[in-house]
Write a protein that holds these residues in place. Sequence first.
Motif, mmCIF file in Angstrom:
data_model
loop_
_atom_site.group_PDB
_atom_site.id
_atom_site.type_symbol
_atom_site.label_atom_id
_atom_site.label_comp_id
_atom_site.label_asym_id
_atom_site.label_seq_id
_atom_site.Cartn_x
_atom_site.Cartn_y
_atom_site.Cartn_z
ATOM 1 N N GLU A 104 -55.113 -76.247 -40.275
ATOM 2 C CA GLU A 104 -53.872 -76.638 -39.637
ATOM 3 C C GLU A 104 -52.726 -76.250 -40.578
ATOM 4 O O GLU A 104 -52.906 -76.200 -41.796
ATOM 5 C CB GLU A 104 -53.841 -78.141 -39.375
ATOM 6 N N VAL A 105 -51.550 -75.977 -40.008
ATOM 7 C CA VAL A 105 -50.415 -75.548 -40.829
ATOM 8 C C VAL A 105 -49.172 -76.353 -40.465
ATOM 9 O O VAL A 105 -48.850 -76.528 -39.282
ATOM 10 C CB VAL A 105 -50.113 -74.048 -40.645
ATOM 11 N N LYS A 156 -38.972 -73.534 -30.534
ATOM 12 C CA LYS A 156 -39.927 -73.104 -29.503
ATOM 13 C C LYS A 156 -40.906 -72.088 -30.071
ATOM 14 O O LYS A 156 -42.105 -72.128 -29.767
ATOM 15 C CB LYS A 156 -39.188 -72.514 -28.310
ATOM 16 N N LYS A 157 -40.408 -71.163 -30.915
ATOM 17 C CA LYS A 157 -41.288 -70.164 -31.508
ATOM 18 C C LYS A 157 -42.321 -70.821 -32.432
ATOM 19 O O LYS A 157 -43.486 -70.410 -32.466
ATOM 20 C CB LYS A 157 -40.462 -69.124 -32.273
ATOM 21 N N LEU A 158 -41.888 -71.835 -33.178
ATOM 22 C CA LEU A 158 -42.831 -72.560 -34.037
ATOM 23 C C LEU A 158 -43.899 -73.247 -33.191
ATOM 24 O O LEU A 158 -45.082 -73.251 -33.545
ATOM 25 C CB LEU A 158 -42.087 -73.591 -34.893
ATOM 26 N N THR A 207 -48.513 -77.406 -36.721
ATOM 27 C CA THR A 207 -48.969 -78.788 -36.597
ATOM 28 C C THR A 207 -47.809 -79.765 -36.694
ATOM 29 O O THR A 207 -47.731 -80.738 -35.945
ATOM 30 C CB THR A 207 -50.008 -79.107 -37.687
ATOM 31 N N ALA A 208 -46.903 -79.522 -37.632
ATOM 32 C CA ALA A 208 -45.746 -80.406 -37.807
ATOM 33 C C ALA A 208 -44.697 -79.702 -38.660
ATOM 34 O O ALA A 208 -44.988 -78.732 -39.358
ATOM 35 C CB ALA A 208 -46.164 -81.718 -38.456
ATOM 36 N N VAL A 209 -43.464 -80.211 -38.594
ATOM 37 C CA VAL A 209 -42.358 -79.684 -39.390
ATOM 38 C C VAL A 209 -41.667 -80.844 -40.087
ATOM 39 O O VAL A 209 -41.430 -81.892 -39.485
ATOM 40 C CB VAL A 209 -41.347 -78.923 -38.506
#
Length: 324
Positions: free
Chosen positions: A127-128, A141-143, A149-151
């Motif tokens: 996961e990233v 949206k691109k992410l 997984t999360a920001v």
Amino acid sequence: MTDIRNNWTHEEVKEIYNLPLLDLVNRASNIHRKYHDSSKMNMNTLISVRTGACSQDCKYCAQSARYNTHVKPEKLSLEQVIEDAKVAKANGVKRVCLSSAGRDGNRDDRFNEMAEMITEVKKLGLEVCCTMGMINKEKAKKLADLGITAVNHNLDTSERHYPSITTTRTYAERLETLANLQEAGISYCSGGILGMGEDDEDRIEMLRTLANQDQHPYNVPLNSLVPVEGTPFYGKDVIDIFEMVRAVATARILMPKTVVAFAAGRTHYSREGQALCFLAGANSIFFGDKLLTVGNVEVNEDQALLETLGMQSTKYHELTTLEN
């Protein structure tokens, strides 16, 4: 009354925050056990893919190019990031966070660089997560399309106190990024730093702002300021452990399902103080000898503490807490 709310008033949060400390911890501990396994601790670390040379003037941050600190600009290659991710996976880590210093994650060159890293690390079966500054709707949206997984994007403090922390971006921009992430359906991590000259009203308002988001953060990192030589906040007194406990407990009560991280600054405090934070609802800590640019607790020290407390660790490579 339901535990999960998004409409707290300042006075309600203030009443909770100002409870007698042991009553506050008891209430938070009971809520924690209702929603989490109190025997488990999330163990987190990160890969800093771009360190230093940040144009912002955040007074706590050693990565700002405006201050003369020990931090030297460094950028990892894609190959280095992949190698670090492979080592993390071999050590049992399931999730890697990629941290990039700087204000604007919307810059095409920076975003495309991060997107490539996200894509390649995901190919390893990990996961990233990432942290990369401001993010607009298009980039959010691109992410999401990349399968992030999360920001991470911290509020740092209250809106009132924010101009005392940085002048190169606004609190409204912080909140806009959180809104963009939520609109894109991305889980997000957001918290703050204690000990930057704020008062209790600022801490109360920061926690209320997080708890009143449409979706609660999946992770709220609470940091004790590490005063770095060369930054404007160098020389500030470290806050008392009981102030950390009070903030952790309040966060747990306001956001019952959220992971609460006792992040930077744990080296300031005794094992007993850290354990009290765990009792109050902190269920995530960062391990490794360095957290971005400041000293951190060695993993073997943490493992020994958790064993003493009868707790088990769950390894992740997780979100940064000190910048962006």
